[in-house]
Motif scaffolding. Structure first.
Motif, PDB file in Angstrom:
ATOM      1  N   GLY A 120       0.850  -0.838   0.376  1.00 15.78           N
ATOM      2  CA  GLY A 120       0.012  -0.083   0.115  1.00 15.78           C
ATOM      3  C   GLY A 120       0.693   1.366   0.023  1.00 15.78           C
ATOM      4  O   GLY A 120       0.237   2.454  -0.390  1.00 15.78           O
ATOM      5  N   THR A 121       2.210   1.315   0.405  1.00 12.98           N
ATOM      6  CA  THR A 121       2.932   2.155  -0.151  1.00 12.98           C
ATOM      7  C   THR A 121       2.876   3.033  -0.810  1.00 12.98           C
ATOM      8  O   THR A 121       3.329   2.119  -1.820  1.00 12.98           O
ATOM      9  CB  THR A 121       4.254   1.999   0.733  1.00 12.98           C
ATOM     10  N   VAL A 122       3.235   4.168  -1.131  1.00 10.36           N
ATOM     11  CA  VAL A 122       3.340   5.093  -2.410  1.00 10.36           C
ATOM     12  C   VAL A 122       4.766   5.672  -2.134  1.00 10.36           C
ATOM     13  O   VAL A 122       4.903   7.073  -1.044  1.00 10.36           O
ATOM     14  CB  VAL A 122       2.678   6.030  -3.371  1.00 10.36           C
ATOM     15  N   ARG A 123       6.045   5.843  -2.912  1.00 10.99           N
ATOM     16  CA  ARG A 123       7.671   6.586  -2.568  1.00 10.99           C
ATOM     17  C   ARG A 123       7.266   6.666  -4.438  1.00 10.99           C
ATOM     18  O   ARG A 123       7.346   6.637  -5.376  1.00 10.99           O
ATOM     19  CB  ARG A 123       8.585   5.468  -2.081  1.00 10.99           C
ATOM     20  N   GLY A 124       7.550   8.432  -4.103  1.00 11.90           N
ATOM     21  CA  GLY A 124       7.944   9.294  -4.866  1.00 11.90           C
ATOM     22  C   GLY A 124       6.688   9.985  -5.560  1.00 11.90           C
ATOM     23  O   GLY A 124       5.587  10.208  -4.794  1.00 11.90           O
ATOM     24  N   LEU A 125       7.098  10.816  -6.433  1.00 12.02           N
ATOM     25  CA  LEU A 125       8.050  10.792  -7.730  1.00 12.02           C
ATOM     26  C   LEU A 125       9.125  11.288  -7.222  1.00 12.02           C
ATOM     27  O   LEU A 125       9.230  13.489  -7.010  1.00 12.02           O
ATOM     28  CB  LEU A 125       7.357  10.934  -9.189  1.00 12.02           C
ATOM     29  N   HIS A 126      10.239  10.922  -7.321  1.00 16.31           N
ATOM     30  CA  HIS A 126      11.519  12.019  -6.370  1.00 16.31           C
ATOM     31  C   HIS A 126      12.821  11.585  -8.264  1.00 16.31           C
ATOM     32  O   HIS A 126      12.399  11.296  -8.588  1.00 16.31           O
ATOM     33  CB  HIS A 126      11.844  10.816  -5.917  1.00 16.31           C
ATOM     34  N   PHE A 127      13.567  13.347  -7.888  1.00  9.70           N
ATOM     35  CA  PHE A 127      14.362  13.025  -8.457  1.00  9.70           C
ATOM     36  C   PHE A 127      15.646  14.265  -8.036  1.00  9.70           C
ATOM     37  O   PHE A 127      15.455  14.509  -7.078  1.00  9.70           O
ATOM     38  CB  PHE A 127      14.142  12.975 -10.406  1.00  9.70           C
ATOM     39  N   GLN A 128      16.062  14.048  -8.732  1.00  3.94           N
ATOM     40  CA  GLN A 128      17.695  14.547  -8.721  1.00  3.94           C
ATOM     41  C   GLN A 128      18.608  15.312 -10.171  1.00  3.94           C
ATOM     42  O   GLN A 128      18.229  15.468 -10.730  1.00  3.94           O
ATOM     43  CB  GLN A 128      18.980  13.889  -8.337  1.00  3.94           C
ATOM     44  N   LYS A 129      18.548  16.991  -9.506  1.00  2.00           N
ATOM     45  CA  LYS A 129      18.991  18.233 -10.207  1.00  2.00           C
ATOM     46  C   LYS A 129      19.891  18.001 -10.362  1.00  2.00           C
ATOM     47  O   LYS A 129      21.041  18.006 -10.237  1.00  2.00           O
ATOM     48  CB  LYS A 129      18.284  19.954 -10.185  1.00  2.00           C
ATOM     49  N   GLY A 130      20.110  18.435 -11.703  1.00  2.00           N
ATOM     50  CA  GLY A 130      21.444  19.253 -12.546  1.00  2.00           C
ATOM     51  C   GLY A 130      22.502  18.743 -12.684  1.00  2.00           C
ATOM     52  O   GLY A 130      22.440  17.475 -12.797  1.00  2.00           O
ATOM     53  N   GLU A 131      23.743  18.570 -11.751  1.00  2.00           N
ATOM     54  CA  GLU A 131      25.079  18.154 -11.549  1.00  2.00           C
ATOM     55  C   GLU A 131      24.679  16.559 -10.901  1.00  2.00           C
ATOM     56  O   GLU A 131      25.429  15.244 -10.972  1.00  2.00           O
ATOM     57  CB  GLU A 131      26.786  18.992 -11.240  1.00  2.00           C
ATOM     58  N   PHE A 132      24.195  16.674  -9.764  1.00  2.00           N
ATOM     59  CA  PHE A 132      23.384  14.987  -9.565  1.00  2.00           C
ATOM     60  C   PHE A 132      22.269  14.839 -10.169  1.00  2.00           C
ATOM     61  O   PHE A 132      21.863  13.237  -9.365  1.00  2.00           O
ATOM     62  CB  PHE A 132      23.752  15.660  -7.428  1.00  2.00           C
ATOM     63  N   ALA A 133      22.272  14.579 -10.702  1.00  2.00           N
ATOM     64  CA  ALA A 133      20.729  13.704 -11.641  1.00  2.00           C
ATOM     65  C   ALA A 133      21.541  12.729 -11.655  1.00  2.00           C
ATOM     66  O   ALA A 133      22.504  12.173 -12.380  1.00  2.00           O
ATOM     67  CB  ALA A 133      20.180  13.951 -12.621  1.00  2.00           C
ATOM     68  N   GLN A 134      20.432  11.600 -11.225  1.00  2.00           N
ATOM     69  CA  GLN A 134      20.642  10.436 -11.216  1.00  2.00           C
ATOM     70  C   GLN A 134      20.478   9.762 -12.522  1.00  2.00           C
ATOM     71  O   GLN A 134      18.712   9.875 -12.076  1.00  2.00           O
ATOM     72  CB  GLN A 134      20.832   9.930 -10.022  1.00  2.00           C
ATOM     73  N   ALA A 135      20.890   8.551 -13.216  1.00  2.00           N
ATOM     74  CA  ALA A 135      20.261   7.332 -13.343  1.00  2.00           C
ATOM     75  C   ALA A 135      20.378   6.388 -12.644  1.00  2.00           C
ATOM     76  O   ALA A 135      20.953   6.113 -11.268  1.00  2.00           O
ATOM     77  CB  ALA A 135      20.897   6.860 -14.993  1.00  2.00           C
ATOM     78  N   LYS A 136      18.854   5.294 -12.572  1.00  2.00           N
ATOM     79  CA  LYS A 136      18.388   4.336 -11.663  1.00  2.00           C
ATOM     80  C   LYS A 136      18.488   2.914 -12.161  1.00  2.00           C
ATOM     81  O   LYS A 136      18.132   2.683 -13.906  1.00  2.00           O
ATOM     82  CB  LYS A 136      17.828   4.643 -11.113  1.00  2.00           C
ATOM     83  N   LEU A 137      19.047   1.475 -11.604  1.00  2.00           N
ATOM     84  CA  LEU A 137      18.697   0.327 -12.428  1.00  2.00           C
ATOM     85  C   LEU A 137      17.788  -0.064 -10.920  1.00  2.00           C
ATOM     86  O   LEU A 137      18.856  -0.874  -9.854  1.00  2.00           O
ATOM     87  CB  LEU A 137      20.271  -0.212 -12.232  1.00  2.00           C
ATOM     88  N   VAL A 138      16.809  -0.493 -11.398  1.00  2.00           N
ATOM     89  CA  VAL A 138      16.112  -0.545 -10.336  1.00  2.00           C
ATOM     90  C   VAL A 138      15.335  -2.325 -10.199  1.00  2.00           C
ATOM     91  O   VAL A 138      15.472  -2.216 -11.578  1.00  2.00           O
ATOM     92  CB  VAL A 138      14.212   0.467  -9.693  1.00  2.00           C
ATOM     93  N   ARG A 139      15.566  -2.623  -8.708  1.00  2.00           N
ATOM     94  CA  ARG A 139      14.868  -4.367  -8.850  1.00  2.00           C
ATOM     95  C   ARG A 139      14.434  -4.288  -7.256  1.00  2.00           C
ATOM     96  O   ARG A 139      14.889  -3.105  -6.747  1.00  2.00           O
ATOM     97  CB  ARG A 139      15.672  -5.278  -9.236  1.00  2.00           C
ATOM     98  N   VAL A 140      13.947  -5.727  -7.615  1.00  2.00           N
ATOM     99  CA  VAL A 140      12.147  -5.978  -6.176  1.00  2.00           C
ATOM    100  C   VAL A 140      13.557  -6.892  -6.015  1.00  2.00           C
ATOM    101  O   VAL A 140      13.730  -8.214  -6.507  1.00  2.00           O
ATOM    102  CB  VAL A 140      11.462  -6.101  -7.100  1.00  2.00           C
ATOM    103  N   ILE A 141      13.585  -7.196  -4.668  1.00  2.00           N
ATOM    104  CA  ILE A 141      14.267  -8.518  -4.152  1.00  2.00           C
ATOM    105  C   ILE A 141      13.517  -9.363  -3.084  1.00  2.00           C
ATOM    106  O   ILE A 141      13.486 -10.789  -3.554  1.00  2.00           O
ATOM    107  CB  ILE A 141      15.819  -8.283  -3.007  1.00  2.00           C
ATOM    108  N   GLN A 142      12.243  -9.127  -3.173  1.00  2.00           N
ATOM    109  CA  GLN A 142      10.610  -9.203  -2.540  1.00  2.00           C
ATOM    110  C   GLN A 142      10.088  -8.597  -2.501  1.00  2.00           C
ATOM    111  O   GLN A 142       9.844  -7.659  -2.229  1.00  2.00           O
ATOM    112  CB  GLN A 142      11.998  -9.566  -0.839  1.00  2.00           C
ATOM    113  N   GLY A 143       9.141  -9.466  -2.837  1.00  2.00           N
ATOM    114  CA  GLY A 143       7.653  -8.477  -3.258  1.00  2.00           C
ATOM    115  C   GLY A 143       7.494  -8.347  -4.940  1.00  2.00           C
ATOM    116  O   GLY A 143       8.047  -8.662  -5.755  1.00  2.00           O
ATOM    117  N   LYS A 144       6.444  -7.682  -4.808  1.00  2.00           N
ATOM    118  CA  LYS A 144       6.078  -6.918  -6.234  1.00  2.00           C
ATOM    119  C   LYS A 144       5.732  -4.894  -5.863  1.00  2.00           C
ATOM    120  O   LYS A 144       5.347  -5.118  -5.118  1.00  2.00           O
ATOM    121  CB  LYS A 144       4.479  -7.645  -6.353  1.00  2.00           C
ATOM    122  N   VAL A 145       6.208  -4.751  -6.638  1.00  2.00           N
ATOM    123  CA  VAL A 145       5.613  -3.276  -7.086  1.00  2.00           C
ATOM    124  C   VAL A 145       5.533  -2.340  -8.414  1.00  2.00           C
ATOM    125  O   VAL A 145       5.702  -3.431  -9.358  1.00  2.00           O
ATOM    126  CB  VAL A 145       7.371  -2.225  -6.526  1.00  2.00           C
TER     127      VAL A 145
END
Length: 183
Positions: A56-81
């Motif tokens: 039931g948790t919702v996290r986001g929608l987040h980002f980093q700006k400028g020189e600190f912008a981030q690419a991400k490689l995301v996965r779930v270790i347990q459960g489902k999102v």
């Protein structure tokens, strides 16, 4: 080799590793640089993050700006999102578009999210969520888009969302476009 699916939003990839199962359990490679390199993506991952969230948790929608912008490689270790992204790259052909995919520990799939996207997820089953970042977290460069922006109309697939106070006050996508113009 993993199966790689290009998402309809420019630069986003969904990755399905080969899983080897037998009577003892399973084995799979959860990350290989050559998967992304085969798609023209080269990052030095500098930070790994992990969180646990209840259903039931919702996290986001987040980002980093400028020189600190981030690419991400995301996965779930347990459960489902339900993993959700919004393209905030002002020069992108898919600027302002959203995309979502279910990340499931049973499928072991991953999503590559380039820098310049807002990212969030909703928890469909209690989940341990892990992700690699191409840049370090920098609080002053943090930004966000309102998770329940009516114009985005994201179906988070949860009945009663559990959110943070911080995520309730981010601007809508339209307000972001007016104030920031994009990333």
């Amino acid at each position: 080799m993993a199966q790689i699916k290009k998402a309809p939003v420019a630069g986003v990839l969904e990755i399905f590793p080969r899983v080897f199962e037998d009577q003892r359990g399973y084995f799979f490679e959860s990350y290989r640089a050559d998967w992304l390199q085969s798609e023209g993506v080269n990052h030095e991952w500098v930070q790994d993050n992990q969180s646990f969230s209840q259903k039931g948790t919702v996290r986001g929608l987040h980002f980093q700006k400028g020189e600190f912008a981030q690419a991400k490689l995301v996965r779930v270790i347990q459960g489902k999102v339900l993993d959700v992204i919004v393209d905030l790259r002002r020069d992108s052909s898919t600027f302002g578009e959203k995309y979502s995919a279910i990340l499931d520990a049973g499928r072991n799939n991953l999503m590559y999210v380039p820098a310049g996207f807002a990212h969030g997820f909703s928890v469909l089953e209690d989940a341990i969520f892990a992700y690699k970042c191409s840049n370090y977290y920098h609080k002053a460069s943090e930004g966000g888009i309102l998770w329940n922006d009516p114009a985005l109309a994201i179906d988070w697939q949860v009945n009663v969302p559990i959110t943070s106070d911080k995520d309730a006050v981010w601007p809508t996508l339209e307000e972001f476009k007016i104030s920031e113009g994009g990333l």
